[in-house]
Design an enzyme around this catalytic site. Structure first.
Site, short mmCIF file in Angstrom:
data_model
loop_
_atom_site.label_atom_id
_atom_site.label_comp_id
_atom_site.label_asym_id
_atom_site.label_seq_id
_atom_site.Cartn_x
_atom_site.Cartn_y
_atom_site.Cartn_z
CE LYS A 100 -0.09 2.53 14.83
NZ LYS A 100 -0.94 2.42 16.04
CD GLU B 150 -0.31 -0.44 7.08
OE1 GLU B 150 0.38 -0.05 6.13
OE2 GLU B 150 0.10 -0.47 8.27
CB SER C 87 1.28 2.73 22.93
OG SER C 87 -0.01 2.22 23.23
C1 LIG Z 1 -1.34 1.25 16.63
C2 LIG Z 1 -1.28 1.32 18.09
C3 LIG Z 1 -0.81 0.23 18.87
C4 LIG Z 1 -0.40 -1.09 18.30
O1 LIG Z 1 0.65 -1.06 17.40
P1 LIG Z 1 2.12 -1.58 17.75
O2 LIG Z 1 2.79 -1.54 16.44
O3 LIG Z 1 2.01 -2.94 18.33
O4 LIG Z 1 2.70 -0.61 18.72
C5 LIG Z 1 -0.73 0.40 20.25
N1 LIG Z 1 -1.11 1.54 20.84
C6 LIG Z 1 -1.58 2.58 20.14
C7 LIG Z 1 -1.99 3.81 20.88
C8 LIG Z 1 -1.69 2.51 18.74
O5 LIG Z 1 -2.15 3.57 18.06
#
Ligand SMILES: *Cc1c(COP(=O)(O)O)cnc(C)c1O
Length: 395
Positions: free
Chosen positions: A85, A107, A374
């Site tokens: 993020k 948000e 992610s």
């Molecule tokens: C917020 C988040 C997501 C989901 O958000 P996307 O916008 O779909 O990437 C996925 N993995 C992690 C670790 C997150 O913090």
């Protein structure tokens, strides 16, 4: 407006009061997106503050254990603040600074995007206010405190069901009231244009790096790129550089929760229908009157009733495939990757790992999969323990 449309999805569906401001954001983004000085500052912060490039790690143990395709993990979990993020927040905050804004709002659901925004507001010396559903502030007290520690003010939102979608509504209202000094940092590839396009651009650093890294490592492009999908920001960033490469199959993994045949699900692609919400035309989980359904997933980051418009276009054109992954499958993957590779990955990311577990054994050993991790999973340890009937919390 022709920009910001993906096969007719996307657009700018906002109250009239926000239209002039969203046009200013659009103009600023157009002005800076190819500006060498802007891009230089963005990439310099990614390198010196976030720690990029993130590793492309060859998962040898998983590859051997699953006995098929070669598996590589794109390690966004190693970024400062522990997820992808931050890439997007830095980009948007740099646009905000150039627009002369002094205040960032956002948000947040579980708090991940709020923490990333509060982090960059601290770094840039900007004011920061975060809108979070009251249900979520109660469930995620650690992240509320973390945001406050970083200097942000956290507003618990009590309207509606007091969850993420209500926090977005409250943030949009605040934006309408304070747009002269405020920039709304959107947390995913959703919302009105230009947000899905901006988030695509800022997160595409993931696939720009992975493409170079895999070419250095193997001399070829991957056969599959796999990522989890909430609103779709890490997935669009993971896909971006491969969309024009027809030989690369793209797979997004969404949260089925307790199953797509139950009400406890967030599988927008499998079950949703076209609608307009949060400033965009896209696909949503909604009833026949267009009321947004309550959604459920064990993973707070995937617990959103919609999805970014570009993903809907990628699905409808057949360019990408989207598969639902249940809580059970994701929790099994959480334990699997920890034991196999010594990596505690975010439960969101484990939805993508679960798909790798299914797909890799069906492929020959000369095939290559890149799966995006992610985020890191420290935040999930207590809730996964609880899912397994172990209580490790101290209260
Ligand atoms: C917020 C988040 C997501 C989901 O958000 P996307 O916008 O779909 O990437 C996925 N993995 C992690 C670790 C997150 O913090």
């Amino acid at each position: 407006m022709k920009e910001g449309r993906y096969l007719g999805f996307g657009g700018q569906y906002l109250p009239e009061i926000l239209i002039p401001e969203i046009h200013r954001v659009e103009a600023a983004y157009e002005q800076y997106k190819d500006d060498p000085e802007f891009l230089n500052e963005f990439h310099s912060l990614l390198k010196k503050y976030v720690g990029r490039p993130s590793l492309l790690y060859y998962a040898k143990n998983m590859t051997e254990d699953l006995g098929g395709a070669q598996i590589y993990l794109k390690r966004e979990d190693l970024n400062h603040t522990g997820a992808h993020k931050i890439n997007n927040v830095i980009g948007q905050a740099l646009i905000a600074k150039r627009m002369g804004k002094k205040r960032l709002i956002a948000e947040t659901g579980a708090g991940q995007h709020g923490v990333a925004t509060a982090t960059i507001a601290a770094l840039f010396g900007m004011e920061c206010e975060i809108f979070m559903g009251k249900m979520d502030t109660d469930r995620q007290r650690l992240n509320v405190y973390r945001m406050e520690l970083l200097g942000a003010k956290v507003h618990p939102v009590t309207t509606g069901s007091a969850v993420l979608k209500d926090a977005v509504n409250a943030a949009l209202q605040n934006y309408a009231a304070r747009s002269e000094d405020t920039f709304y940092v959107m947390g995913s590839a959703v919302g009105p244009h230009p947000f899905p396009a901006m988030v695509h651009d800022f997160q595409s650093v993931i696939s720009k790096e992975s493409k170079q890294q895999i070419l250095e490592e193997t001399g070829n492009l991957p056969d599959y790129v796999i990522a989890c999908v909430g609103g779709g920001s890490n997935a669009i960033g993971s896909f971006a550089e491969y969309i024009e490469e027809d030989g690369v199959q793209l797979i997004g993994c969404e949260a089925a929760g307790k199953g797509i045949d139950t009400k406890d699900t967030a599988a927008t692609m499998a079950l949703g229908s076209t609608g307009i919400f949060h400033g965009m035309k896209s696909r949503f989980l909604q009833n026949k009157d267009g009321q947004i359904n309550p959604v459920y997933s064990i993973s707070a980051g995937l617990d959103y009733p919609g999805v970014g418009p570009e993903h809907v276009a990628l699905m409808d054109s057949g360019r990408a495939q989207y598969v639902p992954i249940t809580d059970d499958e994701a929790v099994n993957a959480f334990e699997y990757i920890a034991k196999q590779e010594g990596i505690v990955a975010a439960i969101e990311s484990c939805h993508a790992i679960a798909e790798v577990q299914k797909l890799a054994p069906t492929l020959s050993k000369d095939k290559v999969i890149i799966c995006t991790l992610s985020g890191r999973g420290d935040k999930d340890v207590a809730s996964i323990a609880k899912y397994r009937g172990i209580n490790i919390s101290e209260d």
